[in-house]
Design a protein around this motif. Sequence first.
Motif, PDB file in Angstrom:
ATOM      1  N   VAL A   9       0.847  -1.201   0.000  1.00 40.85           N
ATOM      2  CA  VAL A   9       0.000   0.000   0.000  1.00 40.85           C
ATOM      3  C   VAL A   9       0.880   1.248   0.000  1.00 40.85           C
ATOM      4  CG1 VAL A   9      -1.674   1.337   1.343  1.00 40.85           C
ATOM      5  CG2 VAL A   9      -1.977  -1.131   1.086  1.00 40.85           C
ATOM      6  N   TYR A  10       1.907   1.244   0.818  1.00 37.49           N
ATOM      7  CA  TYR A  10       2.816   2.385   0.893  1.00 37.49           C
ATOM      8  C   TYR A  10       3.439   2.659  -0.472  1.00 37.49           C
ATOM      9  CZ  TYR A  10       6.600   5.430   2.347  1.00 37.49           C
ATOM     10  OH  TYR A  10       7.453   6.502   2.471  1.00 37.49           O
ATOM     11  N   LYS A  11       3.924   1.599  -1.128  1.00 33.16           N
ATOM     12  CA  LYS A  11       4.554   1.770  -2.440  1.00 33.16           C
ATOM     13  C   LYS A  11       3.568   2.315  -3.466  1.00 33.16           C
ATOM     14  CE  LYS A  11       8.256  -1.608  -2.003  1.00 33.16           C
ATOM     15  NZ  LYS A  11       8.770  -2.922  -2.418  1.00 33.16           N
ATOM     16  N   LEU A  12       2.327   1.860  -3.417  1.00 34.15           N
ATOM     17  CA  LEU A  12       1.313   2.379  -4.349  1.00 34.15           C
ATOM     18  C   LEU A  12       1.058   3.869  -4.130  1.00 34.15           C
ATOM     19  CD1 LEU A  12      -1.476  -0.352  -4.423  1.00 34.15           C
ATOM     20  CD2 LEU A  12      -0.011   0.342  -6.319  1.00 34.15           C
ATOM     21  N   LYS A  20       1.741   4.104 -12.922  1.00 29.60           N
ATOM     22  CA  LYS A  20       1.984   2.703 -12.560  1.00 29.60           C
ATOM     23  C   LYS A  20       1.098   2.316 -11.371  1.00 29.60           C
ATOM     24  CE  LYS A  20       5.542  -0.616 -11.368  1.00 29.60           C
ATOM     25  NZ  LYS A  20       6.930  -0.851 -10.969  1.00 29.60           N
ATOM     26  N   SER A  21       0.977   3.207 -10.398  1.00 35.94           N
ATOM     27  CA  SER A  21       0.108   2.947  -9.243  1.00 35.94           C
ATOM     28  C   SER A  21      -1.343   2.813  -9.678  1.00 35.94           C
ATOM     29  CB  SER A  21       0.242   4.062  -8.206  1.00 35.94           C
ATOM     30  OG  SER A  21       1.518   4.063  -7.628  1.00 35.94           O
ATOM     31  N   ILE A  22      -1.777   3.686 -10.569  1.00 33.31           N
ATOM     32  CA  ILE A  22      -3.153   3.634 -11.069  1.00 33.31           C
ATOM     33  C   ILE A  22      -3.401   2.315 -11.798  1.00 33.31           C
ATOM     34  CG2 ILE A  22      -4.742   4.670 -12.753  1.00 33.31           C
ATOM     35  CD1 ILE A  22      -3.483   7.412 -11.909  1.00 33.31           C
ATOM     36  N   ILE A  28      -6.562  -4.559  -8.910  1.00 31.16           N
ATOM     37  CA  ILE A  28      -6.826  -5.113  -7.575  1.00 31.16           C
ATOM     38  C   ILE A  28      -8.236  -5.691  -7.527  1.00 31.16           C
ATOM     39  CG2 ILE A  28      -7.143  -4.517  -5.123  1.00 31.16           C
ATOM     40  CD1 ILE A  28      -4.844  -2.514  -5.455  1.00 31.16           C
ATOM     41  N   THR A  29      -8.361  -6.904  -6.987  1.00 25.32           N
ATOM     42  CA  THR A  29      -9.663  -7.567  -6.869  1.00 25.32           C
ATOM     43  C   THR A  29     -10.088  -7.724  -5.411  1.00 25.32           C
ATOM     44  OG1 THR A  29      -8.621  -9.743  -6.889  1.00 25.32           O
ATOM     45  CG2 THR A  29      -9.319  -8.846  -9.020  1.00 25.32           C
ATOM     46  N   ASP A  30      -9.336  -7.172  -4.488  1.00 25.99           N
ATOM     47  CA  ASP A  30      -9.602  -7.279  -3.056  1.00 25.99           C
ATOM     48  C   ASP A  30     -10.222  -5.967  -2.570  1.00 25.99           C
ATOM     49  OD1 ASP A  30      -9.446  -7.269  -0.252  1.00 25.99           O
ATOM     50  OD2 ASP A  30      -7.507  -8.297  -0.203  1.00 25.99           O
ATOM     51  N   SER A  31     -11.513  -5.983  -2.284  1.00 25.11           N
ATOM     52  CA  SER A  31     -12.202  -4.745  -1.893  1.00 25.11           C
ATOM     53  C   SER A  31     -11.667  -4.183  -0.578  1.00 25.11           C
ATOM     54  CB  SER A  31     -13.712  -4.968  -1.824  1.00 25.11           C
ATOM     55  OG  SER A  31     -14.041  -5.958  -0.896  1.00 25.11           O
ATOM     56  N   GLU A  32     -11.228  -5.037   0.341  1.00 20.89           N
ATOM     57  CA  GLU A  32     -10.653  -4.537   1.597  1.00 20.89           C
ATOM     58  C   GLU A  32      -9.347  -3.797   1.340  1.00 20.89           C
ATOM     59  OE1 GLU A  32     -10.406  -7.274   4.867  1.00 20.89           O
ATOM     60  OE2 GLU A  32     -12.454  -7.975   4.540  1.00 20.89           O
ATOM     61  N   LEU A  33      -8.543  -4.310   0.426  1.00 18.19           N
ATOM     62  CA  LEU A  33      -7.283  -3.645   0.090  1.00 18.19           C
ATOM     63  C   LEU A  33      -7.561  -2.276  -0.535  1.00 18.19           C
ATOM     64  CD1 LEU A  33      -4.204  -3.726  -0.034  1.00 18.19           C
ATOM     65  CD2 LEU A  33      -4.400  -4.968  -2.197  1.00 18.19           C
ATOM     66  N   ALA A  38      -7.599   3.622   0.029  1.00 16.72           N
ATOM     67  CA  ALA A  38      -8.389   4.866   0.085  1.00 16.72           C
ATOM     68  C   ALA A  38      -8.269   5.533   1.449  1.00 16.72           C
ATOM     69  CB  ALA A  38      -9.848   4.575  -0.241  1.00 16.72           C
ATOM     70  N   GLY A  39      -8.267   4.733   2.507  1.00 13.62           N
ATOM     71  CA  GLY A  39      -8.189   5.283   3.857  1.00 13.62           C
ATOM     72  C   GLY A  39      -6.852   5.919   4.184  1.00 13.62           C
ATOM     73  N   ASN A  40      -5.825   5.589   3.428  1.00 10.83           N
ATOM     74  CA  ASN A  40      -4.487   6.150   3.646  1.00 10.83           C
ATOM     75  C   ASN A  40      -4.107   7.195   2.601  1.00 10.83           C
ATOM     76  OD1 ASN A  40      -2.817   4.808   5.913  1.00 10.83           O
ATOM     77  ND2 ASN A  40      -3.990   3.125   5.012  1.00 10.83           N
ATOM     78  N   TYR A  41      -5.027   7.493   1.706  1.00  9.24           N
ATOM     79  CA  TYR A  41      -4.702   8.405   0.618  1.00  9.24           C
ATOM     80  C   TYR A  41      -4.511   9.827   1.117  1.00  9.24           C
ATOM     81  CZ  TYR A  41      -4.714  10.830  -3.775  1.00  9.24           C
ATOM     82  OH  TYR A  41      -4.348  11.638  -4.821  1.00  9.24           O
ATOM     83  N   ASN A  42      -3.518  10.508   0.562  1.00  9.57           N
ATOM     84  CA  ASN A  42      -3.252  11.919   0.869  1.00  9.57           C
ATOM     85  C   ASN A  42      -3.942  12.754  -0.212  1.00  9.57           C
ATOM     86  OD1 ASN A  42      -2.264  14.509   1.120  1.00  9.57           O
ATOM     87  ND2 ASN A  42      -0.137  13.894   1.365  1.00  9.57           N
ATOM     88  N   TRP A  43      -4.985  13.460   0.163  1.00  5.25           N
ATOM     89  CA  TRP A  43      -5.802  14.200  -0.809  1.00  5.25           C
ATOM     90  C   TRP A  43      -5.073  15.379  -1.443  1.00  5.25           C
ATOM     91  CZ3 TRP A  43     -10.170  12.647  -3.019  1.00  5.25           C
ATOM     92  CH2 TRP A  43     -10.776  11.522  -2.464  1.00  5.25           C
ATOM     93  N   ASP A  44      -3.906  15.713  -0.942  1.00  2.00           N
ATOM     94  CA  ASP A  44      -3.107  16.759  -1.585  1.00  2.00           C
ATOM     95  C   ASP A  44      -2.528  16.274  -2.915  1.00  2.00           C
ATOM     96  OD1 ASP A  44      -3.576  18.487   0.518  1.00  2.00           O
ATOM     97  OD2 ASP A  44      -1.722  17.962   1.563  1.00  2.00           O
ATOM     98  N   ASN A  45      -2.615  14.964  -3.165  1.00  4.62           N
ATOM     99  CA  ASN A  45      -2.020  14.377  -4.369  1.00  4.62           C
ATOM    100  C   ASN A  45      -2.990  14.279  -5.541  1.00  4.62           C
ATOM    101  OD1 ASN A  45       0.412  14.102  -3.041  1.00  4.62           O
ATOM    102  ND2 ASN A  45      -0.049  12.050  -2.327  1.00  4.62           N
TER     103      ASN A  45
END
Length: 151
Positions: A9-12, A20-22, A28-33, A38-45
């Motif tokens: 997650v950190y690398k993405l 590449k991250s997109i 990704i097929t894992d909805s929890e992942l 999403a929960g760790n996303y920095n909205w400044d990006n």
Amino acid sequence: MDNSRKEYVYKLLYSENKQKSIDEINCITDSELLHIIAGNYNWDNGFEIPYSIINNKYCDLGTALMIFYDADGYRILDNREELKNPNLKEWGNFISETEKKILNNKFVVNNIKFIPPLTKVQIFKLKKNNPDITKVFIEESDGDVIEIPNV
């Protein structure tokens, strides 16, 4: 969540190569992942990563609602005129598209609980100003609570 998934997650989220991250998120097929990303996303990006999450067919309704609120979607629930602000065009497009997908039941996975971050007073005001407000925005969604570790 084990350390290897946290590292993934950190690398993405902090990759120099956003495309590449997109591309990776699109696969990704894992909805929890997706929820944890999403929960760790920095909205400044910007909005590219959140767009890729909400457009992933495995995105859970709970994740879409979390993204909607994290992107300050409450502002349009409270006052639709916010969408007309010319200085917030990119935000307005993102929040409108996310809202439309939620209202049109485009999120077929519904396993992650989302509890709207609203006070009783905010809910009362929203209902008073818009008696037809869709319950999905003001009530808990079905599913399990997913802990979002910090990465």
